[in-house]
Structure formats: structure tokens, C-alpha cells
Design an enzyme around this catalytic site. Structure first.
Site, PDB file in Angstrom:
ATOM      1  N   GLY A  11     -32.657 -11.491 -12.657  1.00  0.00           N
ATOM      2  CA  GLY A  11     -32.244 -11.919 -11.254  1.00  0.00           C
ATOM      3  C   GLY A  11     -31.551 -12.634 -11.760  1.00  0.00           C
ATOM      4  N   SER A  18     -37.110 -18.172 -14.541  1.00  0.00           N
ATOM      5  CA  SER A  18     -37.762 -19.682 -14.891  1.00  0.00           C
ATOM      6  C   SER A  18     -39.353 -19.861 -14.901  1.00  0.00           C
ATOM      7  CB  SER A  18     -36.788 -20.741 -15.848  1.00  0.00           C
ATOM      8  OG  SER A  18     -35.638 -19.524 -16.662  1.00  0.00           O
ATOM      9  N   HIS A  56     -34.276 -29.418 -18.607  1.00  0.00           N
ATOM     10  CA  HIS A  56     -35.015 -28.533 -18.194  1.00  0.00           C
ATOM     11  C   HIS A  56     -36.376 -29.156 -19.436  1.00  0.00           C
ATOM     12  CE1 HIS A  56     -32.970 -25.099 -16.378  1.00  0.00           C
ATOM     13  NE2 HIS A  56     -32.404 -25.777 -16.281  1.00  0.00           N
ATOM     14  N   ALA A  61     -42.023 -29.740 -19.361  1.00  0.00           N
ATOM     15  CA  ALA A  61     -43.043 -30.709 -19.946  1.00  0.00           C
ATOM     16  C   ALA A  61     -44.107 -31.384 -18.733  1.00  0.00           C
ATOM     17  CB  ALA A  61     -42.775 -32.073 -20.724  1.00  0.00           C
ATOM     18  N   ARG A  63     -44.314 -30.021 -15.879  1.00  0.00           N
ATOM     19  CA  ARG A  63     -44.597 -28.454 -15.251  1.00  0.00           C
ATOM     20  C   ARG A  63     -45.957 -27.907 -15.903  1.00  0.00           C
ATOM     21  NH1 ARG A  63     -39.104 -27.650 -13.343  1.00  0.00           N
ATOM     22  NH2 ARG A  63     -39.365 -26.121 -15.565  1.00  0.00           N
TER      23      ARG A  63
END
Length: 187
Positions: A11, A18, A56, A61, A63
């Protein structure tokens, strides 16, 4: 390993690629005794990219707590072989940066063709599921510069080859998945 268990997510920038890949990894980790590895291909060339990578890492970490990270900007096939196991999901984020690292390297490095055949062989030989993230950048206007056109062409070819090697291909737009290909796993 059945290629039906491999998913290629593509995408545009900030399309939700991601996030979808992380959701797949988080779901995989819900079963005890499973592992998940992220192979990160980004390189921190400047302050903005260093801050982006750190953000990120921190957010990921939170999520997906069990997702382990290995940074590998160029030797992707080798990393895939190293981490792929039947009980391990390998998430590659992202193929576009990996290709960039080969074709448009940092100052002082020589540009080289990316070892796409080696990557495809490692993907085909993977012992567990693989989720690959990449950008779809060929939907806009044709770039003006020769080098940029060559990169867009190379990325388009890479995306086609990876899509052919995966049983599932998902296009992300506005955070929504559109299934382009969905093969059923072999019995």
C-alpha cells in the site's frame, strides 16, 4: 511450508500496512510456544529517521509485546533463513527500504542489484509463516528522473515476484485491507 501461509501486504505511505502486519504477529503470538520476529530494514541516515525508528520501536513494543526485532538492511534472505521456524512468524518491514538500500545506498556505498532471486528462494524455503510489507508506489505520475524511474520499475518487478511467491496478497488503503489474492493452505 505452504506459500499459502505467506502474506504480502502493500500500500501507500501511512496506509496501514505495518499495523496489519503487527496485528497478524500479535494474533500469531496468542498461541503458547510461538515466537515472532520482525526483520527491520530501515537505516537511520539522519536525525529524522533516527527519531522515526525510535518511535516505531517504542510504539511496536506496546502494541506487540512479544515481537522480537532484528535489524537487517541488506542481507534479508540470510535473516529469513536464520529466523524461520515452524513455530515462528517472520515479519519483514519493509521490502521497499531493503531495495532502496541496494539500489540507492548511503554515501560511500556502491549501488548493487538487490539479490531478489536469493530472497525468493529463502521465502520459498521458509519453514514458518512470513509476512512481508512493501510500498505500492507505481500508482502515481511517471517520475521525471531516470534513476527514479528505474527504481519504480525495479520495485514493481519485486512486488510482482513476491506477490507470486505468497499465498495471500493484501492491498491497504486508508487503513482498510483489500484482499488481492487468497490461496487456501494445502491439507
Amino acid at each position: 511450508m505452504s506459500r499459502a501461509l505467506h502474506e504480502f501486504i502493500l500500500g501507500g505511505q501511512k496506509s496501514g500496512k505495518s499495523a496489519r502486519a503487527e496485528t497478524l504477529a500479535r494474533d500469531w503470538l496468542q498461541t503458547p510456544q510461538r515466537q515472532a520476529w520482525l526483520i527491520a530494514t530501515a537505516q537511520p541516515w539522519d536525525d529524522e529517521m533516527q527519531a522515526r525508528i525510535a518511535r516505531h520501536q517504542h510504539d511496536r513494543a506496546l502494541r506487540v509485546p512479544g515481537l522480537q526485532t532484528h535489524e537487517e538492511p541488506r542481507r534479508l534472505a540470510e535473516a529469513l533463513r536464520r529466523f524461520s521456524q515452524p513455530d515462528t512468524l517472520v515479519l519483514v518491514d519493509c521490502l521497499t527500504l531493503w531495495l532502496t538500500n541496494w539500489l540507492m545506498p548511503a554515501p560511500g556505498q556502491q549501488a548493487q542489484d538487490a539479490p531478489v532471486a536469493e530472497l525468493l528462494l529463502a521465502l520459498n524455503q521458509a519453514r514458518g509463516p512470513v509476512v512481508l510489507v512493501g510500498n505500492e508506489i507505481g500508482l502515481g505520475v511517471i517520475p521525471m528522473g531516470r534513476e527514479v524511474r528505474q527504481f519504480v520499475d525495479a520495485l514493481g518487478r519485486l512486488n510482482q515476484q513476491v506477490a507470486a511467491a505468497c499465498g495471500r496478497v493484501t492491498l491497504m488503503a486508508a487503513g482498510l485491507p483489500l484482499t488481492l489474492k487468497a490461496e487456501a493452505p494445502s491439507p
